[in-house]
Design a protein around this motif. Structure first.
Motif, PDB file in Angstrom:
ATOM      1  N   TYR A  18     -12.202 -14.341   2.208  1.00  0.00           N
ATOM      2  CA  TYR A  18     -12.109 -13.243   1.243  1.00  0.00           C
ATOM      3  C   TYR A  18     -13.130 -12.153   1.554  1.00  0.00           C
ATOM      4  O   TYR A  18     -12.828 -10.963   1.495  1.00  0.00           O
ATOM      5  CB  TYR A  18     -12.344 -13.761  -0.180  1.00  0.00           C
ATOM      6  N   LEU A  19     -14.357 -12.580   1.907  1.00  0.00           N
ATOM      7  CA  LEU A  19     -15.404 -11.597   2.224  1.00  0.00           C
ATOM      8  C   LEU A  19     -15.051 -10.818   3.488  1.00  0.00           C
ATOM      9  O   LEU A  19     -15.255  -9.604   3.552  1.00  0.00           O
ATOM     10  CB  LEU A  19     -16.756 -12.303   2.396  1.00  0.00           C
ATOM     11  N   PHE A  22     -12.476  -8.315   2.578  1.00  0.00           N
ATOM     12  CA  PHE A  22     -13.116  -7.232   1.842  1.00  0.00           C
ATOM     13  C   PHE A  22     -13.804  -6.274   2.818  1.00  0.00           C
ATOM     14  O   PHE A  22     -13.673  -5.053   2.716  1.00  0.00           O
ATOM     15  CB  PHE A  22     -14.120  -7.792   0.824  1.00  0.00           C
ATOM     16  N   LEU A  25     -11.297  -4.144   4.555  1.00  0.00           N
ATOM     17  CA  LEU A  25     -10.747  -3.118   3.657  1.00  0.00           C
ATOM     18  C   LEU A  25     -11.728  -1.953   3.507  1.00  0.00           C
ATOM     19  O   LEU A  25     -11.321  -0.789   3.445  1.00  0.00           O
ATOM     20  CB  LEU A  25     -10.425  -3.719   2.286  1.00  0.00           C
ATOM     21  N   MET A  26     -13.041  -2.275   3.456  1.00  0.00           N
ATOM     22  CA  MET A  26     -14.050  -1.219   3.366  1.00  0.00           C
ATOM     23  C   MET A  26     -14.047  -0.371   4.640  1.00  0.00           C
ATOM     24  O   MET A  26     -14.120   0.853   4.604  1.00  0.00           O
ATOM     25  CB  MET A  26     -15.441  -1.837   3.170  1.00  0.00           C
ATOM     26  N   THR A  29     -11.148   1.914   4.571  1.00  0.00           N
ATOM     27  CA  THR A  29     -11.364   3.048   3.674  1.00  0.00           C
ATOM     28  C   THR A  29     -12.223   4.108   4.357  1.00  0.00           C
ATOM     29  O   THR A  29     -11.914   5.304   4.311  1.00  0.00           O
ATOM     30  CB  THR A  29     -12.031   2.573   2.368  1.00  0.00           C
ATOM     31  N   VAL A  33     -11.036   8.060   5.480  1.00  0.00           N
ATOM     32  CA  VAL A  33     -11.748   9.283   5.070  1.00  0.00           C
ATOM     33  C   VAL A  33     -12.169  10.066   6.314  1.00  0.00           C
ATOM     34  O   VAL A  33     -11.992  11.281   6.405  1.00  0.00           O
ATOM     35  CB  VAL A  33     -12.969   8.945   4.183  1.00  0.00           C
ATOM     36  N   ALA A  52      -3.365   2.756   5.487  1.00  0.00           N
ATOM     37  CA  ALA A  52      -3.081   2.217   4.150  1.00  0.00           C
ATOM     38  C   ALA A  52      -2.186   0.985   4.252  1.00  0.00           C
ATOM     39  O   ALA A  52      -2.362   0.009   3.513  1.00  0.00           O
ATOM     40  CB  ALA A  52      -2.425   3.284   3.280  1.00  0.00           C
ATOM     41  N   THR A  53      -1.227   1.015   5.202  1.00  0.00           N
ATOM     42  CA  THR A  53      -0.306  -0.117   5.339  1.00  0.00           C
ATOM     43  C   THR A  53      -1.019  -1.349   5.895  1.00  0.00           C
ATOM     44  O   THR A  53      -0.755  -2.475   5.448  1.00  0.00           O
ATOM     45  CB  THR A  53       0.888   0.294   6.226  1.00  0.00           C
ATOM     46  N   LYS A  55      -4.175  -2.004   5.371  1.00  0.00           N
ATOM     47  CA  LYS A  55      -4.969  -2.497   4.241  1.00  0.00           C
ATOM     48  C   LYS A  55      -4.087  -3.265   3.252  1.00  0.00           C
ATOM     49  O   LYS A  55      -4.450  -4.349   2.782  1.00  0.00           O
ATOM     50  CB  LYS A  55      -5.651  -1.319   3.527  1.00  0.00           C
ATOM     51  N   ALA A  56      -2.908  -2.691   2.951  1.00  0.00           N
ATOM     52  CA  ALA A  56      -1.992  -3.349   2.008  1.00  0.00           C
ATOM     53  C   ALA A  56      -1.564  -4.706   2.550  1.00  0.00           C
ATOM     54  O   ALA A  56      -1.487  -5.696   1.807  1.00  0.00           O
ATOM     55  CB  ALA A  56      -0.773  -2.463   1.752  1.00  0.00           C
ATOM     56  N   VAL A  59      -4.246  -7.270   1.985  1.00  0.00           N
ATOM     57  CA  VAL A  59      -4.292  -7.697   0.579  1.00  0.00           C
ATOM     58  C   VAL A  59      -3.149  -8.676   0.302  1.00  0.00           C
ATOM     59  O   VAL A  59      -3.346  -9.737  -0.293  1.00  0.00           O
ATOM     60  CB  VAL A  59      -4.206  -6.474  -0.369  1.00  0.00           C
TER      61      VAL A  59
ATOM     62  N   LEU B  78     -11.637  -8.424  -4.836  1.00  0.00           N
ATOM     63  CA  LEU B  78     -12.426  -9.536  -4.279  1.00  0.00           C
ATOM     64  C   LEU B  78     -12.874 -10.477  -5.396  1.00  0.00           C
ATOM     65  O   LEU B  78     -12.726 -11.709  -5.278  1.00  0.00           O
ATOM     66  CB  LEU B  78     -13.646  -8.985  -3.526  1.00  0.00           C
ATOM     67  N   ILE B 227      -3.122  -2.329  -4.417  1.00  0.00           N
ATOM     68  CA  ILE B 227      -2.338  -1.810  -3.286  1.00  0.00           C
ATOM     69  C   ILE B 227      -1.793  -0.414  -3.602  1.00  0.00           C
ATOM     70  O   ILE B 227      -1.807   0.476  -2.749  1.00  0.00           O
ATOM     71  CB  ILE B 227      -1.188  -2.785  -2.933  1.00  0.00           C
ATOM     72  N   ILE B 230      -4.426   1.938  -2.940  1.00  0.00           N
ATOM     73  CA  ILE B 230      -4.696   2.069  -1.500  1.00  0.00           C
ATOM     74  C   ILE B 230      -3.796   3.162  -0.897  1.00  0.00           C
ATOM     75  O   ILE B 230      -4.212   3.881   0.001  1.00  0.00           O
ATOM     76  CB  ILE B 230      -4.494   0.702  -0.795  1.00  0.00           C
ATOM     77  N   TYR B 231      -2.571   3.317  -1.441  1.00  0.00           N
ATOM     78  CA  TYR B 231      -1.698   4.400  -0.977  1.00  0.00           C
ATOM     79  C   TYR B 231      -2.000   5.717  -1.698  1.00  0.00           C
ATOM     80  O   TYR B 231      -1.950   6.792  -1.095  1.00  0.00           O
ATOM     81  CB  TYR B 231      -0.220   4.029  -1.158  1.00  0.00           C
ATOM     82  N   LEU B 238      -6.599  13.179   0.259  1.00  0.00           N
ATOM     83  CA  LEU B 238      -6.975  13.477   1.652  1.00  0.00           C
ATOM     84  C   LEU B 238      -5.935  14.300   2.413  1.00  0.00           C
ATOM     85  O   LEU B 238      -5.826  14.192   3.621  1.00  0.00           O
ATOM     86  CB  LEU B 238      -7.217  12.152   2.410  1.00  0.00           C
TER      87      LEU B 238
END
Lengths: 111, 243
Positions: A18-19, A22, A25-26, A29, A33, A52-53, A55-56, A59, B78, B227, B230-231, B238
């Motif tokens: 999980y960590l 995480f 995911l960070m 992100t 940006v 994004a996909t 990351k999704a 998850v 998390l 999720i 996230i999109y 942005l």
């Protein structure tokens, strides 16, 4: 017929996974940006949706345990995505082939 | 009567019973994917047609607040995953702790959203009669840097040159912004209510390694809401940052 292979035994995902997710995911992100401030032309949007996909997917697979789910549940998840793909691709291809949908720059280019 | 994880007559095993509940939740989430998918479709078409207005609208959003909220929401996923882990491994005392953390992070997210909405209200960016995309550039406050205001004015001038109906088309962007983030926030409010119920049950010690289906199922819902964000974050915040 209802043998154990059709039913996923409960799989406990350890906190280290999980960590790690995480952290990924960070990182995603931060990358999205950063990428938004670069000029990649038409690819800015492709990169943004791509990150994004990913990351999704992380998850869904780990936080939502899809990776350890039964085949039936996996089929349901894929069905939802497939229906979404039908809605997006059919509608956008319809709009994309109509004259009114094109921007002015595209229309004059076609002349 | 409350459910404590006894085996119901229609199932062979507890695993099968839990698997069925999970499948049911995923069917619901598939309808949610299509629900939000329709909004993303409207967004895509309008963004393509009015890209100047969408770029200007996107650049009025506060990237620091949006980025902070993204981190907060992923962190809450998390802690939610850790609540599920605590239930699965029988760490009964940890379940309410992780649920409270999840609830707190969700509340922080909604609080930041209120600050953002208030700013849009002050800058006259609520679609309607008084909507004015140039309002902030023409009425800067003391805290605004002159260089930022000059850049904003230049950006608006270029955008109005490319699209004379910028003010109308920017309202489309903000209608979608408020519609999509508003529905997302509504889902979080529902999620917070579900978390409160889970918290009550977990304090009563109801969840064990052999019965934790509600924690798992509500966790699935919470992660789904994550999720969607996230999109939403790259698509709303942005669009034209590189300009």
């Amino acid at each position: 017929m209802h043998t154990s292979e059709n039913i996923a035994a409960e799989h406990v995902v350890p906190p280290t996974i999980y960590l790690a997710i995480f952290g990924a995911l960070m990182l995603g992100t931060a990358t999205t940006v950063w990428a938004a401030y670069q000029n990649f032309g038409n690819f800015n949007i492709v990169i943004a949706i791509g990150i994004a996909t990913v990351k999704a997917a992380l998850v869904v697979l780990y936080f939502m345990h899809a990776r350890y789910a039964s085949k039936r549940t996996k089929l349901m998840i894929l069905s939802g995505m497939f229906w979404l793909a039908i809605m997006l691709s059919m509608t956008l291809s319809d709009y994309g082939t109509r004259h009114e949908f094109r921007t002015d720059a595209e229309s004059s280019h076609q002349q | 009567m409350h459910r404590t994880g006894e085996l119901y007559g229609q199932f062979e095993t507890l695993e099968q019973q839990k698997d069925t509940a999970t499948l049911g939740m995923w069917i619901f989430l598939a309808t949610e994917v299509l629900f939000f998918g329709g909004l993303f479709l409207i967004y895509s078409i309008n963004r393509h047609m009015y890209s100047d207005a969408f770029g200007v609208g996107s650049n009025t959003l506060d990237l620091k607040l949006g980025g902070f909220n993204t981190v907060v929401l992923i962190l809450s996923s998390l802690t939610m995953a850790m609540a599920v882990w605590s239930a699965q491994t029988g760490k009964k005392k940890f379940i309410p702790i992780f649920l409270i953390l999840t609830l707190l992070l969700g509340t922080v997210f909604l609080g930041v959203k209120v600050v953002e909405y208030k700013q849009k209200f002050d800058h006259r960016l609520i679609p309607g009669q008084s909507f004015d995309i140039s309002y902030h550039a023409n009425h800067p406050t003391a805290s605004d840097k002159p260089a930022d205001i000059a850049a904003e004015k230049e950006e608006l001038e270029k955008a109005f040159h490319a699209d004379p109906n910028l003010n109308s088309h920017a309202q489309l962007y903000f209608s979608l912004y408020f519609g999509m983030t508003g529905l997302h926030a509504l889902h979080m409010v529902v999620g917070a209510g579900l978390l409160l119920w889970l918290l009550k049950q977990s304090i009563a010690g109801r969840f064990t390694p052999s019965y934790n289906t509600p924690v798992e199922i509500i966790g699935l819902y919470w992660h789904f809401v994550d999720i969607v964000w996230i999109y939403l974050f790259p698509l709303l915040y942005l669009i034209e940052r590189h300009r």
